[in-house]
Design a protein around this motif. Structure first.
Motif, PDB file in Angstrom:
ATOM      1  N   GLU A   1       9.444   4.916  -0.413  1.00 22.65           N
ATOM      2  CA  GLU A   1       8.789   5.712  -1.450  1.00 22.65           C
ATOM      3  C   GLU A   1       9.678   6.878  -1.877  1.00 22.65           C
ATOM      4  OE1 GLU A   1       4.326   6.741  -1.848  1.00 22.65           O
ATOM      5  OE2 GLU A   1       5.170   8.418  -0.708  1.00 22.65           O
ATOM      6  N   VAL A   2      10.263   7.575  -0.897  1.00 24.69           N
ATOM      7  CA  VAL A   2      11.115   8.725  -1.221  1.00 24.69           C
ATOM      8  C   VAL A   2      12.431   8.260  -1.849  1.00 24.69           C
ATOM      9  CG1 VAL A   2      12.260  10.780  -0.308  1.00 24.69           C
ATOM     10  CG2 VAL A   2      10.039  10.084   0.611  1.00 24.69           C
ATOM     11  N   GLU A   3      12.958   7.147  -1.391  1.00 21.89           N
ATOM     12  CA  GLU A   3      14.178   6.598  -2.003  1.00 21.89           C
ATOM     13  C   GLU A   3      13.954   6.302  -3.486  1.00 21.89           C
ATOM     14  OE1 GLU A   3      16.437   4.350   1.720  1.00 21.89           O
ATOM     15  OE2 GLU A   3      14.947   3.248   0.532  1.00 21.89           O
ATOM     16  N   LYS A   4      12.795   5.795  -3.812  1.00 19.96           N
ATOM     17  CA  LYS A   4      12.469   5.493  -5.212  1.00 19.96           C
ATOM     18  C   LYS A   4      12.398   6.776  -6.042  1.00 19.96           C
ATOM     19  CE  LYS A   4       9.105   2.914  -7.993  1.00 19.96           C
ATOM     20  NZ  LYS A   4       7.859   2.094  -7.951  1.00 19.96           N
TER      21      LYS A   4
ATOM     22  N   GLY B   1       3.001   8.431  -7.910  1.00 16.61           N
ATOM     23  CA  GLY B   1       4.109   7.844  -7.170  1.00 16.61           C
ATOM     24  C   GLY B   1       4.357   8.462  -5.814  1.00 16.61           C
ATOM     25  N   MET B   2       3.493   9.390  -5.400  1.00 19.48           N
ATOM     26  CA  MET B   2       3.593  10.009  -4.085  1.00 19.48           C
ATOM     27  C   MET B   2       2.309   9.681  -3.331  1.00 19.48           C
ATOM     28  SD  MET B   2       5.419  13.650  -5.148  1.00 19.48           S
ATOM     29  CE  MET B   2       5.247  14.335  -3.516  1.00 19.48           C
ATOM     30  N   ASP B   3       2.264   8.500  -2.783  1.00 19.35           N
ATOM     31  CA  ASP B   3       1.036   7.966  -2.212  1.00 19.35           C
ATOM     32  C   ASP B   3       1.044   7.948  -0.686  1.00 19.35           C
ATOM     33  OD1 ASP B   3       0.371   7.471  -4.866  1.00 19.35           O
ATOM     34  OD2 ASP B   3       1.133   5.422  -4.807  1.00 19.35           O
ATOM     35  N   ILE B   4       2.130   7.418  -0.106  1.00 18.71           N
ATOM     36  CA  ILE B   4       2.179   7.226   1.347  1.00 18.71           C
ATOM     37  C   ILE B   4       2.325   8.560   2.063  1.00 18.71           C
ATOM     38  CG2 ILE B   4       3.447   6.133   3.235  1.00 18.71           C
ATOM     39  CD1 ILE B   4       4.312   3.979   1.161  1.00 18.71           C
ATOM     40  N   GLY B   5       3.270   9.369   1.641  1.00 15.51           N
ATOM     41  CA  GLY B   5       3.537  10.638   2.319  1.00 15.51           C
ATOM     42  C   GLY B   5       2.463  11.685   2.143  1.00 15.51           C
ATOM     43  N   THR B   6       1.602  11.505   1.152  1.00 11.50           N
ATOM     44  CA  THR B   6       0.497  12.452   0.946  1.00 11.50           C
ATOM     45  C   THR B   6      -0.800  11.961   1.581  1.00 11.50           C
ATOM     46  OG1 THR B   6      -0.116  11.417  -1.156  1.00 11.50           O
ATOM     47  CG2 THR B   6       1.462  13.249  -1.252  1.00 11.50           C
ATOM     48  N   ALA B   7      -0.761  10.762   2.179  1.00 14.28           N
ATOM     49  CA  ALA B   7      -1.977  10.132   2.719  1.00 14.28           C
ATOM     50  C   ALA B   7      -3.047  10.032   1.642  1.00 14.28           C
ATOM     51  CB  ALA B   7      -2.501  10.884   3.938  1.00 14.28           C
ATOM     52  N   LYS B   8      -2.606   9.669   0.435  1.00 17.04           N
ATOM     53  CA  LYS B   8      -3.534   9.532  -0.690  1.00 17.04           C
ATOM     54  C   LYS B   8      -4.559   8.446  -0.384  1.00 17.04           C
ATOM     55  CE  LYS B   8      -1.661  10.231  -4.628  1.00 17.04           C
ATOM     56  NZ  LYS B   8      -0.703  10.026  -5.740  1.00 17.04           N
ATOM     57  N   PRO B   9      -5.820   8.665  -0.726  1.00 16.40           N
ATOM     58  CA  PRO B   9      -6.814   7.610  -0.511  1.00 16.40           C
ATOM     59  C   PRO B   9      -6.346   6.284  -1.101  1.00 16.40           C
ATOM     60  CG  PRO B   9      -7.882   9.629  -1.204  1.00 16.40           C
ATOM     61  CD  PRO B   9      -6.418   9.876  -1.327  1.00 16.40           C
TER      62      PRO B   9
ATOM     63  N   MET C   1       2.458   6.095  11.161  1.00 18.61           N
ATOM     64  CA  MET C   1       1.880   5.038  10.333  1.00 18.61           C
ATOM     65  C   MET C   1       2.495   5.061   8.928  1.00 18.61           C
ATOM     66  SD  MET C   1      -2.170   4.311   9.624  1.00 18.61           S
ATOM     67  CE  MET C   1      -2.481   4.516  11.395  1.00 18.61           C
ATOM     68  N   MET C   2       2.741   6.269   8.410  1.00 17.36           N
ATOM     69  CA  MET C   2       3.397   6.388   7.105  1.00 17.36           C
ATOM     70  C   MET C   2       4.780   5.736   7.125  1.00 17.36           C
ATOM     71  SD  MET C   2       2.557  10.350   6.092  1.00 17.36           S
ATOM     72  CE  MET C   2       0.895  10.919   5.744  1.00 17.36           C
ATOM     73  N   MET C   3       5.491   5.957   8.228  1.00 20.51           N
ATOM     74  CA  MET C   3       6.841   5.400   8.348  1.00 20.51           C
ATOM     75  C   MET C   3       6.808   3.869   8.311  1.00 20.51           C
ATOM     76  SD  MET C   3       9.103   7.791   8.385  1.00 20.51           S
ATOM     77  CE  MET C   3      10.529   6.911   9.055  1.00 20.51           C
ATOM     78  N   THR C   4       5.846   3.279   8.971  1.00 23.55           N
ATOM     79  CA  THR C   4       5.746   1.815   8.987  1.00 23.55           C
ATOM     80  C   THR C   4       5.164   1.264   7.688  1.00 23.55           C
ATOM     81  OG1 THR C   4       3.577   1.884  10.051  1.00 23.55           O
ATOM     82  CG2 THR C   4       5.499   1.778  11.494  1.00 23.55           C
ATOM     83  N   SER C   5       4.586   2.159   6.865  1.00 27.79           N
ATOM     84  CA  SER C   5       3.961   1.711   5.609  1.00 27.79           C
ATOM     85  C   SER C   5       4.891   1.842   4.405  1.00 27.79           C
ATOM     86  CB  SER C   5       2.684   2.513   5.345  1.00 27.79           C
ATOM     87  OG  SER C   5       1.751   2.317   6.394  1.00 27.79           O
ATOM     88  N   GLY C   6       6.151   2.298   4.651  1.00 27.57           N
ATOM     89  CA  GLY C   6       7.112   2.357   3.554  1.00 27.57           C
ATOM     90  C   GLY C   6       7.379   3.733   2.990  1.00 27.57           C
ATOM     91  N   PHE C   7       7.180   4.775   3.820  1.00 21.57           N
ATOM     92  CA  PHE C   7       7.408   6.139   3.330  1.00 21.57           C
ATOM     93  C   PHE C   7       8.862   6.352   2.912  1.00 21.57           C
ATOM     94  CE2 PHE C   7       7.892  10.847   4.524  1.00 21.57           C
ATOM     95  CZ  PHE C   7       7.535  11.257   3.251  1.00 21.57           C
ATOM     96  N   ARG C   8       9.794   5.853   3.711  1.00 23.85           N
ATOM     97  CA  ARG C   8      11.216   6.007   3.367  1.00 23.85           C
ATOM     98  C   ARG C   8      11.505   5.402   1.994  1.00 23.85           C
ATOM     99  NH1 ARG C   8      16.202   6.221   6.488  1.00 23.85           N
ATOM    100  NH2 ARG C   8      17.936   5.638   5.133  1.00 23.85           N
TER     101      ARG C   8
END
Length: 299
Positions: free
Chosen positions: A214-217, A34-42, A205-212
């Motif tokens: 992700e953390v809210e969830k 569940g930590m995908d965007i902020g970690t730049a997970k593949p 790019m993370m910010m535009t991809s839904g990082f906020r």
């Protein structure tokens, strides 16, 4: 190996495609589900091209020790080599690499009760009193640890209280080193400014991809907090604090990018003192062949 945002994943996927490698992640943030965007997970597409082991193995509420990583990585390496393939370790958690290559000392797991007692003692007597106690017990550790470094001071005393042996004694004992012939490569841009630009660009790019979101969830679960290793990951901590009202969006972004630069600086500091390592440039045209030749790899 390499600092964050240096191009490790792209090169690793190419190596898997061309040289019969299988990837094992060496990243203390990618382990969390569940930590995908902020970690730049593949991405899913990248993982379909080249499956990554030791990704998404833990819930963010759980912790993962260096010893557990070493155990899991060696197990994965054994399975990969039994298939006739090459284990390709990819990531930037340098402590994991060091433990895997050099082995670990038999230090005990942390104990909350012991640490709480030591913290209480420090409040009552002061940190210098605890440092003086450590000096009596373990002069070598006391010489390395400053009286104003409470985290390391408590750990050294905790080790003694749990084992009745000093940290100096236990650090002299190591598990067996890695039972493989290893080739080590570091990839990074030759210009530090370029790395900083890549870090800032990736965070935007993370910010535009839904990082906020992700953390809210993660926050909405109710069982996660800032003291957990998962939430302390670079970027997550700053976004969490922003959602707590501590920072504006702009302040959060600036702090997250600055923290990521500091992480990259620490990674590069580790790598400057690393032995037997081959350097690759992020934008090098012949990185694949260099790895193949220097690593003596037969596809």
């Amino acid at each position: 190996m390499g600092p964050t945002a240096s191009g490790k994943t792209d090169l690793a996927i190419e190596l898997c495609d061309k040289l019969g490698c299988e990837i094992i992640s060496v990243d203390s943030a990618l382990i969390y589900k569940g930590m995908d965007i902020g970690t730049a997970k593949p991405s899913i597409e990248e993982q379909q091209k080249a499956p990554h082991q030791l990704i998404d193995i833990l819930d963010p509420a759980q912790s993962y020790s260096v010893a557990e990583f070493r155990r899991d990585a060696l197990e994965a390496m054994d399975k990969i080599t039994s298939r006739g393939n090459i284990p390709l370790l990819v990531g930037g958690t340098m402590m994991y690499y060091k433990a895997l290559i050099d082995g670990l000392s038999p230090l005990p797991e942390s104990d909350r009760n012991v640490r709480a007692k030591l913290e209480k003692q420090a409040k009552e007597q002061g940190w210098r009193a605890l440092h003086a106690w450590l000096k009596d017990l373990d002069p070598q550790s006391a010489a390395r640890i400053h009286p104003n470094d409470p985290q390391r001071l408590i750990r050294a005393l905790e080790v003694y209280l749990l084992t009745n042996r000093t940290m100096t004694d236990l650090l002299g004992i190591k598990t067996l080193p890695i039972p493989y012939d290893i080739k080590q490569f570091c990839i990074a841009p030759s210009d530090r400014k370029v790395l900083h630009q890549r870090i800032a660009s990736r965070f935007n790019m993370m910010m535009t991809s839904g990082f906020r979101e992700e953390v809210e969830k993660l926050r909405a679960r109710g069982d996660l907090h800032l003291d957990l290793p998962s939430v302390r990951c670079v970027g997550y901590r700053q976004m969490w604090q922003h959602l707590d009202g501590e920072f504006t969006v702009q302040e959060m972004q600036e702090k997250a990018i600055a923290a990521t630069r500091q992480l990259a600086k620490r990674q590069l500091t580790w790598l400057r003192g690393w032995e037997n390592i081959h350097s690759l440039d992020t934008f090098g045209k012949d990185n694949l062949n260099k790895v193949k030749t220097l690593g003596n790899i037969q596809p």
